[in-house]
Scaffold this motif. Structure first.
Motif, PDB file in Angstrom:
ATOM      1  N   GLN A  90       0.843  -1.383  -0.242  1.00 53.18           N
ATOM      2  CA  GLN A  90       0.189  -0.101  -0.424  1.00 53.18           C
ATOM      3  C   GLN A  90       0.912   0.985  -0.219  1.00 53.18           C
ATOM      4  N   LYS A  91       1.594   1.293   1.024  1.00 53.15           N
ATOM      5  CA  LYS A  91       2.126   2.393   0.775  1.00 53.15           C
ATOM      6  C   LYS A  91       4.183   2.128  -0.213  1.00 53.15           C
ATOM      7  N   PRO A  92       3.971   3.073  -0.556  1.00 55.95           N
ATOM      8  CA  PRO A  92       5.648   2.426  -1.473  1.00 55.95           C
ATOM      9  C   PRO A  92       6.656   2.500  -0.519  1.00 55.95           C
ATOM     10  N   ASN A  93       7.214   1.207  -1.098  1.00 51.64           N
ATOM     11  CA  ASN A  93       8.639   1.428   0.375  1.00 51.64           C
ATOM     12  C   ASN A  93      10.100   0.926   0.138  1.00 51.64           C
ATOM     13  N   PRO A  94      10.574   1.697  -0.984  1.00 51.33           N
ATOM     14  CA  PRO A  94      11.705   1.674  -1.526  1.00 51.33           C
ATOM     15  C   PRO A  94      12.926   1.402  -0.525  1.00 51.33           C
ATOM     16  N   PHE A  95      13.660   0.478  -1.209  1.00 50.75           N
ATOM     17  CA  PHE A  95      14.476   0.307  -0.031  1.00 50.75           C
ATOM     18  C   PHE A  95      15.364   1.400   0.629  1.00 50.75           C
ATOM     19  N   PRO A  96      16.118   1.658   1.461  1.00 52.70           N
ATOM     20  CA  PRO A  96      16.919   3.009   1.070  1.00 52.70           C
ATOM     21  C   PRO A  96      18.529   2.499   0.977  1.00 52.70           C
ATOM     22  N   MET A  97      18.925   2.517  -0.577  1.00 53.53           N
ATOM     23  CA  MET A  97      19.689   2.582  -1.624  1.00 53.53           C
ATOM     24  C   MET A  97      19.304   2.927  -2.495  1.00 53.53           C
ATOM     25  N   SER A  98      20.323   2.709  -3.468  1.00 53.28           N
ATOM     26  CA  SER A  98      20.417   3.455  -5.318  1.00 53.28           C
ATOM     27  C   SER A  98      19.124   2.947  -6.061  1.00 53.28           C
ATOM     28  N   ILE A  99      18.270   4.005  -5.856  1.00 52.89           N
ATOM     29  CA  ILE A  99      17.508   3.378  -7.723  1.00 52.89           C
ATOM     30  C   ILE A  99      17.637   2.075  -8.266  1.00 52.89           C
ATOM     31  N   TYR A 100      19.133   2.519  -8.549  1.00 49.94           N
ATOM     32  CA  TYR A 100      19.847   1.011  -9.681  1.00 49.94           C
ATOM     33  C   TYR A 100      19.727  -0.290  -8.437  1.00 49.94           C
ATOM     34  N   ASP A 101      20.222  -0.071  -7.191  1.00 52.15           N
ATOM     35  CA  ASP A 101      20.465  -1.155  -6.876  1.00 52.15           C
ATOM     36  C   ASP A 101      19.169  -1.558  -5.570  1.00 52.15           C
ATOM     37  N   ASN A 102      18.042  -0.706  -5.652  1.00 49.73           N
ATOM     38  CA  ASN A 102      16.501  -1.647  -5.586  1.00 49.73           C
ATOM     39  C   ASN A 102      16.132  -2.310  -6.337  1.00 49.73           C
ATOM     40  N   ILE A 103      16.801  -2.268  -7.798  1.00 57.16           N
ATOM     41  CA  ILE A 103      16.104  -3.139  -8.632  1.00 57.16           C
ATOM     42  C   ILE A 103      16.755  -4.684  -8.672  1.00 57.16           C
ATOM     43  N   ALA A 104      18.069  -4.047  -8.672  1.00 59.00           N
ATOM     44  CA  ALA A 104      19.148  -4.942  -8.886  1.00 59.00           C
ATOM     45  C   ALA A 104      19.549  -6.286  -7.873  1.00 59.00           C
ATOM     46  N   TYR A 105      18.447  -5.639  -6.413  1.00 54.13           N
ATOM     47  CA  TYR A 105      18.656  -6.356  -5.235  1.00 54.13           C
ATOM     48  C   TYR A 105      18.295  -7.795  -5.834  1.00 54.13           C
ATOM     49  N   GLY A 106      16.487  -8.100  -5.849  1.00 51.24           N
ATOM     50  CA  GLY A 106      16.326  -8.857  -6.025  1.00 51.24           C
ATOM     51  C   GLY A 106      16.639  -9.851  -7.178  1.00 51.24           C
ATOM     52  N   PRO A 107      17.936  -9.947  -7.960  1.00 57.07           N
ATOM     53  CA  PRO A 107      18.584 -11.483  -9.074  1.00 57.07           C
ATOM     54  C   PRO A 107      19.694 -10.365  -8.468  1.00 57.07           C
ATOM     55  N   ARG A 108      20.045 -10.317  -7.570  1.00 59.18           N
ATOM     56  CA  ARG A 108      21.174 -10.329  -7.040  1.00 59.18           C
ATOM     57  C   ARG A 108      21.323 -11.227  -6.251  1.00 59.18           C
ATOM     58  N   THR A 109      20.409 -11.389  -5.240  1.00 56.18           N
ATOM     59  CA  THR A 109      19.843 -12.579  -5.033  1.00 56.18           C
ATOM     60  C   THR A 109      19.675 -14.052  -4.677  1.00 56.18           C
ATOM     61  N   HIS A 110      18.768 -14.114  -6.283  1.00 55.33           N
ATOM     62  CA  HIS A 110      18.713 -14.966  -7.041  1.00 55.33           C
ATOM     63  C   HIS A 110      20.139 -15.404  -8.011  1.00 55.33           C
ATOM     64  N   GLY A 111      21.639 -14.892  -7.582  1.00 56.98           N
ATOM     65  CA  GLY A 111      22.773 -15.558  -8.405  1.00 56.98           C
ATOM     66  C   GLY A 111      23.067 -14.619  -9.655  1.00 56.98           C
TER      67      GLY A 111
END
Length: 249
Positions: A90-111
């Protein structure tokens, strides 16, 4: 074709029963809206579809939830399940990191480690979320520096980055102004070409504008589920009619 089949689902928090015998089919590449007053079970059902309720103490479930005919409460890797079924809150909850790192976070955790591949995923995801043109020169900046509407589209892009099949959205526009709401609605309509979308909304006009089917919940029960046009123009149940005409809720 049904993407998700919910069959005789009951859910308890301790002794409190939050969902009663819910059965419904959610079709592929459609937008299904869940409506009803606060506390009626909409968000609970949404969290059940990707097992977010696993994180709640004393939560127990009976019945089945099938994703492509596979029981998600059976022998399934929950991390893989949440990769296939993304969630936007409901509330936007971006991680407190760069825009790039927000999007790359999931793919990185999947290797995924390759910068070339990550760059491509970040750009594609931001394009799919209709926010690339606005942020392409600011990818190193904090996602928290963006407006609320942009933050919510960043969260949608983050969900899309792991290539899900289903997107769950829990009132994704309730914290946004009308202009941002309209952009998110246009985006959701565009996304259904490639994703199956389930959205909880308190805004009945929104359900009418964007959903193919609507389910009306009351006190943990599914009262009526039909094509959106039919449910709003010719509800079969008096309680549905009372709710959509504003007599309660």
């Amino acid at each position: 074709m049904s993407k998700i089949v919910i069959d005789k689902l009951n859910l308890f928090y301790g002794k409190f029963q939050a969902l009663y015998n819910i059965s419904m089919n959610i079709r592929e590449n459609e937008i299904t809206a869940l409506i009803g007053p606060s506390g009626c079970g909409k968000s609970t059902l949404l969290k059940t579809i990707n097992r977010m309720n696993d994180l709640v103490p004393d939560c127990s479930i009976s019945g089945r939830v099938l994703l492509d005919d596979e029981d998600i409460y059976g022998d399934i890797d929950v991390n893989q399940l949440r990769k296939r079924i993304g969630m936007v809150f409901q509330k936007p909850n971006p991680f407190p990191m760069s825009i790039y790192d927000n999007i790359a976070y999931g793919p990185r955790t999947h290797g995924i480690k390759s910068k070339v591949i990550l760059d491509e995923i970040v750009e594609n995801s931001l394009r799919k979320a209709a926010v690339w043109e606005e942020v392409r020169d600011r990818l190193k900046k904090s996602a928290l520096s963006l407006s609320g509407g942009q933050q919510q589209r960043i969260c949608i892009a983050r969900a899309l980055a792991v290539n899900p099949e289903v997107l769950l959205m829990d009132e994704p526009t309730s914290a946004l102004d009308p202009v941002s709401t309209s952009k998110i609605e246009d985006l959701i309509l565009d996304l259904k070409k490639n994703y199956t979308i389930v959205i909880v909304t308190h805004n009945m006009q929104q359900a009418l504008r964007i959903s193919d089917r609507t389910a009306f919940f009351l006190n943990g029960r599914l009262i009526e589920y039909d094509e959106t046009e039919k449910l709003f123009s010719m509800p079969k149940d008096k309680r549905t009619e009372d709710y959509i005409t504003g007599r309660f809720g």
